[in-house]
Scaffold this motif. Sequence first.
Motif, PDB file in Angstrom:
ATOM      1  N   LYS A  39      -7.589  -3.731   5.506  1.00 11.60           N
ATOM      2  CA  LYS A  39      -7.678  -2.344   5.032  1.00 11.60           C
ATOM      3  C   LYS A  39      -8.524  -1.499   6.005  1.00 11.60           C
ATOM      4  O   LYS A  39      -8.138  -0.381   6.364  1.00 11.60           O
ATOM      5  N   TYR A  42      -6.507  -0.984   9.173  1.00 12.55           N
ATOM      6  CA  TYR A  42      -5.473   0.040   8.920  1.00 12.55           C
ATOM      7  C   TYR A  42      -6.072   1.438   9.085  1.00 12.55           C
ATOM      8  O   TYR A  42      -5.481   2.314   9.720  1.00 12.55           O
ATOM      9  N   PRO A  50       0.959   5.217   3.201  1.00 13.79           N
ATOM     10  CA  PRO A  50       0.443   4.750   1.903  1.00 13.79           C
ATOM     11  C   PRO A  50       1.128   3.497   1.354  1.00 13.79           C
ATOM     12  O   PRO A  50       0.507   2.705   0.646  1.00 13.79           O
ATOM     13  N   LYS A  51       2.401   3.283   1.719  1.00 14.06           N
ATOM     14  CA  LYS A  51       3.089   2.096   1.198  1.00 14.06           C
ATOM     15  C   LYS A  51       2.471   0.798   1.722  1.00 14.06           C
ATOM     16  O   LYS A  51       2.712  -0.283   1.169  1.00 14.06           O
ATOM     17  N   PHE A  53      -0.375  -0.306   1.317  1.00 16.05           N
ATOM     18  CA  PHE A  53      -1.217  -0.945   0.298  1.00 16.05           C
ATOM     19  C   PHE A  53      -0.406  -1.676  -0.759  1.00 16.05           C
ATOM     20  O   PHE A  53      -0.952  -2.441  -1.537  1.00 16.05           O
ATOM     21  N   LYS A  54       0.894  -1.434  -0.806  1.00 14.61           N
ATOM     22  CA  LYS A  54       1.747  -2.135  -1.766  1.00 14.61           C
ATOM     23  C   LYS A  54       2.303  -3.427  -1.181  1.00 14.61           C
ATOM     24  O   LYS A  54       2.911  -4.220  -1.888  1.00 14.61           O
ATOM     25  N   ALA A 115       6.717  -6.240  -8.091  1.00 17.67           N
ATOM     26  CA  ALA A 115       6.115  -5.855  -6.810  1.00 17.67           C
ATOM     27  C   ALA A 115       5.707  -7.076  -5.990  1.00 17.67           C
ATOM     28  O   ALA A 115       5.669  -7.003  -4.761  1.00 17.67           O
ATOM     29  N   ILE A 116       5.415  -8.184  -6.653  1.00 14.57           N
ATOM     30  CA  ILE A 116       5.113  -9.427  -5.925  1.00 14.57           C
ATOM     31  C   ILE A 116       6.421 -10.122  -5.552  1.00 14.57           C
ATOM     32  O   ILE A 116       6.602 -10.560  -4.418  1.00 14.57           O
TER      33      ILE A 116
ATOM     34  N   ASN B  17      -1.261  -0.097  -6.749  1.00 14.21           N
ATOM     35  CA  ASN B  17      -1.947  -0.048  -5.445  1.00 14.21           C
ATOM     36  C   ASN B  17      -1.887   1.333  -4.789  1.00 14.21           C
ATOM     37  O   ASN B  17      -1.539   1.469  -3.615  1.00 14.21           O
ATOM     38  N   ILE B  42      10.567   0.040  -7.487  1.00 15.87           N
ATOM     39  CA  ILE B  42       9.781  -1.173  -7.790  1.00 15.87           C
ATOM     40  C   ILE B  42       8.603  -0.802  -8.695  1.00 15.87           C
ATOM     41  O   ILE B  42       8.243  -1.540  -9.620  1.00 15.87           O
ATOM     42  N   GLU B  46       7.482  -2.231 -12.360  1.00 18.09           N
ATOM     43  CA  GLU B  46       6.102  -2.637 -12.689  1.00 18.09           C
ATOM     44  C   GLU B  46       5.617  -1.950 -13.965  1.00 18.09           C
ATOM     45  O   GLU B  46       4.919  -2.550 -14.783  1.00 18.09           O
TER      46      GLU B  46
END
Lengths: 207, 85
Positions: A39, A42, A50-51, A53-54, A115-116, B17, B42, B46
């Motif tokens: 982080k 970055y 911003p993506k 962080f996902k 998301a995982i 996030n 996505i 969630e």
Amino acid sequence: MKAQNLKIKDYCRISNNKVLLNDKLLFEDPTSDFTTFIKLAYKKMDTNYPKFFKMDDLSKLGFLATDILLKPMTQDPEMPKNIALVFSNSASSLQTDRKHQKSITDKENYFPSPAIFVYTLPNICLGEISIKHRLHSENSFFIFNHFNADYLHAYASSLIKTEKADEVLCGWINCDAEDYEAFLYLVSAEGSIAHKKEEIIKLYTTK
Amino acid sequence: MSDLKQELKEKIITQLNLEDIAIEEIADNDPLFGDGLGLDSIDALELIVMLDKDYGIKLTDPKEGKKIFESIEIMANYIAAHRTK
């Protein structure tokens, strides 16, 4: 372009809490864990996406190393963008696979995270990179026991020789628990290092 | 209700996030998708999991989410009316 005339233009390494471009230290934070380190890196690299962080750890690692190498090129509309991506590792997406497995083990508390789940393939990392840099190029993600300079050399040479790509971003992006390593290099017609297996091994092993 | 809205804002930032967004930057009527917070498909999935896990609400039709997740205000009203936990 003849394969024997190819060069290594730039290379980037992220490991041991350091970010290096062509062996020049860009960022270091010796004390933090991977989550904090990546982080901070970055932010230091002014990535502004911003993506990021996902993403899972493997994608963050590959994305950041690639951004350092490609940003100067892909921001310039005049530069060619037929840059193929050829990545490899030994752990595939194991770290994220384990997270997903944990979320589905207890049948009484069964809430898998979408998301995982979407990161339970290593080549998702290549998709993230292609979206950011607007690449419509060839991409492959190979799983090897160890860094395989021979294979990467042959594959990158073939892509350029057969005019499937103008340049190839190659390397090793591995992430498992706190053990992580990114080593990427750009194969091009320009550069001062010969694109040879011995040179690739030398760059990879000089840490 | 304002506690629930605050809770939802915290959960959305943490679970999705949204690193660069602060709670106070999300207004109750801001659109969550599109031009608002810029959430994607996505994220919508969630949020469906979050409704089930945290509030005992099962959405059988993902299209329902489109209306429910329009804003924090609408989401909080829906949860208050349908929650089982």
